[in-house]
Design an enzyme around this catalytic site. Structure first.
Site, mmCIF file in Angstrom:
data_model
loop_
_atom_site.group_PDB
_atom_site.id
_atom_site.type_symbol
_atom_site.label_atom_id
_atom_site.label_comp_id
_atom_site.label_asym_id
_atom_site.label_seq_id
_atom_site.Cartn_x
_atom_site.Cartn_y
_atom_site.Cartn_z
ATOM 1 N N ASP A 93 82.338 -31.725 20.234
ATOM 2 C CA ASP A 93 83.374 -32.004 19.239
ATOM 3 C C ASP A 93 84.592 -32.543 19.979
ATOM 4 O O ASP A 93 84.615 -32.623 21.211
ATOM 5 C CB ASP A 93 83.665 -30.770 18.382
ATOM 6 C CG ASP A 93 84.255 -29.622 19.174
ATOM 7 O OD1 ASP A 93 84.635 -29.822 20.348
ATOM 8 O OD2 ASP A 93 84.352 -28.515 18.620
ATOM 9 N N ASP A 271 75.957 -28.350 12.442
ATOM 10 C CA ASP A 271 76.175 -27.360 13.489
ATOM 11 C C ASP A 271 76.867 -26.183 12.831
ATOM 12 O O ASP A 271 77.587 -26.355 11.834
ATOM 13 C CB ASP A 271 77.095 -27.894 14.589
ATOM 14 C CG ASP A 271 78.552 -27.791 14.193
ATOM 15 O OD1 ASP A 271 79.213 -26.806 14.593
ATOM 16 O OD2 ASP A 271 79.037 -28.675 13.448
ATOM 17 N N CYS A 309 57.905 -14.836 9.588
ATOM 18 C CA CYS A 309 58.421 -15.539 10.767
ATOM 19 C C CYS A 309 57.456 -15.366 11.931
ATOM 20 O O CYS A 309 56.929 -14.277 12.151
ATOM 21 C CB CYS A 309 59.795 -14.982 11.135
ATOM 22 S SG CYS A 309 60.506 -15.706 12.626
ATOM 23 N N CYS A 311 58.301 -16.035 15.150
ATOM 24 C CA CYS A 311 59.063 -16.083 16.409
ATOM 25 C C CYS A 311 58.679 -14.905 17.301
ATOM 26 O O CYS A 311 58.111 -13.918 16.846
ATOM 27 C CB CYS A 311 60.569 -16.101 16.137
ATOM 28 S SG CYS A 311 61.335 -14.478 15.950
ATOM 29 N N CYS A 314 59.912 -11.416 16.051
ATOM 30 C CA CYS A 314 59.180 -10.838 14.918
ATOM 31 C C CYS A 314 57.761 -10.440 15.287
ATOM 32 O O CYS A 314 57.187 -9.553 14.667
ATOM 33 C CB CYS A 314 59.199 -11.805 13.732
ATOM 34 S SG CYS A 314 60.841 -11.894 12.965
ATOM 35 N N HIS A 340 65.925 -14.756 17.100
ATOM 36 C CA HIS A 340 65.287 -14.851 15.780
ATOM 37 C C HIS A 340 66.055 -15.808 14.872
ATOM 38 O O HIS A 340 65.462 -16.662 14.201
ATOM 39 C CB HIS A 340 65.180 -13.489 15.097
ATOM 40 C CG HIS A 340 64.875 -13.640 13.633
ATOM 41 N ND1 HIS A 340 63.601 -13.887 13.168
ATOM 42 C CD2 HIS A 340 65.684 -13.679 12.549
ATOM 43 C CE1 HIS A 340 63.646 -14.055 11.855
ATOM 44 N NE2 HIS A 340 64.892 -13.930 11.450
#
Lengths: 374, 374
Positions: A93, A271, A309, A311, A314, A340
């Protein structure tokens, strides 16, 4: 040879688009969510772990990095990529937003913003030229024009004046960016539309930016407290004012349902600190809606954060364990919750890309909301 | 079929020994260093990351776990291994040391110790029987007898009384452990030698423990502020009082040079918070000695923490980056410093095992000290 910046839209579905931005440091699949790496680190995550969640690009904050460790120092150390170990694209930014929200004793003039560091009280100056220089020193891949982001609720007159200043700064940003010839041959520059909640000002801002010409265009000045309805109100018209063949980036947004609604309205990039910051505080995002893992009802729950999920968190740990870690202020709690949440955000983006490609975005959005916003 | 507990010494070199402890959940190469996982997590590390440093076994703290999340709750959630995701051996301490150093309003009687939690002021009781029960509920692989650890500098009379109490508690620990038949068929029980800095008391304590009979023997009551010289003074005779065919564990030690000196004197196992706690505070351990990464001289150092280290941290990031992370209080700083330090400790243990096996431990120790203690 790979181009400096090439955006190809592979499919559209209503106003929603999916495609790819090709840059020298890698490809960015859109719609894209960029995890925030404020101080040269996505908090509590190694670069390889961020990458494994599916992120193609991360964001770095000019304001924080110019103060610590300092842009000249980062340049001396080989740039932000070598310094942090993230070798894929980085968007930085301009510092314009955070100098207004974090610094003290700031003074805005036509030249730029002078301010005092929130870290040690030292005095600094940010201007379009200095912001471009800092982003060049950092080795940014996508550079943002330096702008002023007015607070929510300013008068139309104030919004108009602020927007006009941002457009003059956008022009100086373009010139400052282009003067860094070598960096400009590798990086891209995005302009930022302002104009608060006013359609005519948004139009005026878009026209001014298009006149200058940018690689991509951000919708700025939203997510400052106006609420989702007002934000969607602007997104009903603002993206359409920006060139269709360029990526459109909604800055600082947002909640999962914000992302779905914004993609629906033609946004390509996002973002937000939400998945990382909320994760550290114990809030998980799941396909069934947000979960506050600190809640006592999770203390003996052997199930995963999110049964839908896949991931690593999880598939390995229970809600009970995460509850214990967050309650005990253990660093591993921040690590796993962040992992996660970023995985969830990237899965959501991937699901949106797939739905757009398959021409089923409306059904996807309906189904998502029926599960997430119960 | 793998045995419950089998210690084989593969080689000795002077008093130093190297070997393997085989247990149902895995093998432990000795001399072994056990990272401390106080609250069901080695702070700032995932289990797979701990394992990748070379650790075969970690330590869990009975005192912390009984208070949060509670031993009965951990049992309900499947035990410490399932709860935390670490599937290899875990040694749990008895709570005896930390109830003395952390809790409030404690009262010691023949029965045990009643105390107030440092977390919420709730009242609890620890006794040999309750400590055995808690360690059984946690599903510990190596259970430590409940003992009293006197402060440094107590009189001989106090040391003698405290040691005698610990020996009566050791007997009750043995009986308590054996009464948990199913757990006792899978786990091991270690006794703890006390006696402060007094050789006769150490002898008396060792004889009492041998009379009861344990799978392994700890040297307790050291590393409480007596200094390395006094500690080595005790280690010159104490390990030799314990059965040669059983592992000898020096509790709560220590600095890298402490480990080398203790292995030289016949110790097989160690635990210490130093690599993890110091790491979070910015102290790195390297083959060239300790490094305080907060020091300004590292701010622009592009070299690794330790040029002689092959850990992922040293092969990826610079001292300048770690300096920035620690100065900025970034979680990633704690993660990477911990990872390096645990890797260094495990590399040191591996180097000692190799030196003993090759019959070159004295030369190794000399060489280590000449580099580490410059």
């Amino acid at each position: 040879m790979t181009k400096r910046f090439d955006f190809q839209i592979a499919a559209t579905d209503g106003k929603a688009r999916t495609g790819t931005i090709k840059m020298l440091r890698g490809e960015i699949r859109t719609p894209a969510f960029m995890p925030v790496g404020t101080a040269a680190t996505v908090k509590a995550m190694r670069p390889a772990e961020v990458s494994a969640t599916g992120a193609d690009i991360i964001l770095g904050n000019t304001y924080h990095l110019m103060l610590r460790p300092g842009a000249e120092r980062v340049a001396k150390l080989g740039g932000l990529h070598a310094f942090s170990g993230w070798d894929r694209p980085i968007l930085t930014d301009s510092g314009g937003y955070q100098v207004m929200s974090l610094s003290a004793l700031r003074k805005i003039t036509e030249e730029g913003v002078s301010f005092q560091s929130h870290l040690d009280g030292s005095r600094h100056m940010l201007s379009p030229e200095r912001s471009m220089e800092i982003q060049r020193l950092l080795g940014s891949d996508i550079v943002m024009a330096f702008d002023e982001c007015p607070a929510n609720g300013v008068s139309r007159d104030e919004a108009a004046k602020s927007m006009a200043l941002s457009m003059r700064w956008a022009k100086r940003s373009r010139e400052g960016f282009d003067s860094g010839t070598e960096h400009a041959s590798r990086a891209a520059l995005f302009g930022i539309q302002q104009g608060s909640l006013d359609e005519a000002l948004r139009r005026e801002s878009a026209d001014a930016l298009i006149d200058i010409g940018f690689d991509g265009y951000a919708v700025g000045g939203l997510a400052v407290g106006e609420g989702q309805e007002a934000m969607f109100g602007v997104l009903d018209y603002a993206p359409g004012m920006l060139p269709a063949d360029r990526p459109r980036y909604l800055m600082g947004v947002g909640k999962p349902d914000d992302l779905v609604g914004a993609v629906e309205r033609g946004i390509d990039m996002f973002d937000c600190v939400l998945p990382t910051r909320s994760g550290r505080n114990g809030q998980a995002f799941t396909w069934q809606g947000p979960v506050n893992i600190r809640n006592a009802r999770h203390a003996e729950d052997t199930g995963p954060l999110d049964p839908d999920c896949d991931c690593p968190v999880c598939s390995t740990w229970s809600r009970a364990y995460l509850h214990h870690l967050i309650r005990s202020k253990e660093i591993l709690g921040a690590m796993l919750m962040t992992q996660h949440n970023l995985h969830f955000y990237q899965s959501l983006m991937a699901a949106m890309r797939d739905a757009i490609a398959a021409g089923g975005f409306a059904a996807f959005a309906r189904d998502f909301r029926s599960r997430y916003l119960r």
